[in-house]
Motif scaffolding. Structure first.
Motif: not given
Length: 160
Positions: A8-15, A19-26
């Motif tokens: 949502x607008x202004x909502x920050x990333x959470x843990x 954990x879902x950013x697997x491809x970004x970490x690859x």
């Protein structure tokens, strides 16, 4: 983008998002494989041993190169090719990918670095489009690989 669009607008990333950013970490791991954040380290031989036909006496200082380790074709086929899929599943064999060291000498800041890298990537991709000013810029090694002209880019804000 999938995670950013779910917020949502202004909502920050959470843990859970991290954990879902697997491809970004690859992708980040493949970048660190090709351009390691550290060059290597010295270790002291605790026993006499023979390596590749060379005798190494106890007490000698040995230097291992992260760069050479990460480009070993035995563990990384086509080692100069950028391929984030190398890190899918269980990823590389132990001690073949060592941007943060390994074993008991593993960098204690590894998970913090992972968090910072992923948050930076998320905000860069979500907030900006970018274009290289020098599309075919050469990479030089001095002593680590880097763009010859420091990778000048133009940033364009993304439309919400």
């Amino acid at each position: 983008m999938e995670i950013a669009k779910s917020k949502a607008e202004g909502e920050l990333l959470n843990w859970d998002d991290i954990q879902r950013m697997k491809y970004s970490w690859n992708v980040a791991c493949e970048v660190m494989r090709l351009a390691p954040p550290v060059q290597g380290a010295f270790r002291e031989a605790i026993n006499d041993f023979v390596y590749n036909g060379f005798s190494v006496p106890k007490g000698w200082k040995i230097y291992w190169s992260t760069h050479s380790t990460h480009r070993n074709p035995e563990f990384f086929p086509e080692p100069l090719k950028f391929d984030p899929s190398r890190f899918e599943g269980s990823g590389p064999a132990p001690y073949t990918f060592v941007p943060f060291g390994g074993g008991p000498r593993m960098c204690p800041g590894k998970e913090y670095a992972r968090l910072e890298i992923l948050m930076f990537m998320h905000h860069l991709v979500w907030r900006f489009k970018w274009k290289k000013n020098i599309p075919d810029e050469k990479i030089i090694v001095d002593p680590l690989p880097k763009p010859e002209k420091c990778l000048p880019i133009l940033l364009f804000p993304r439309k919400a």
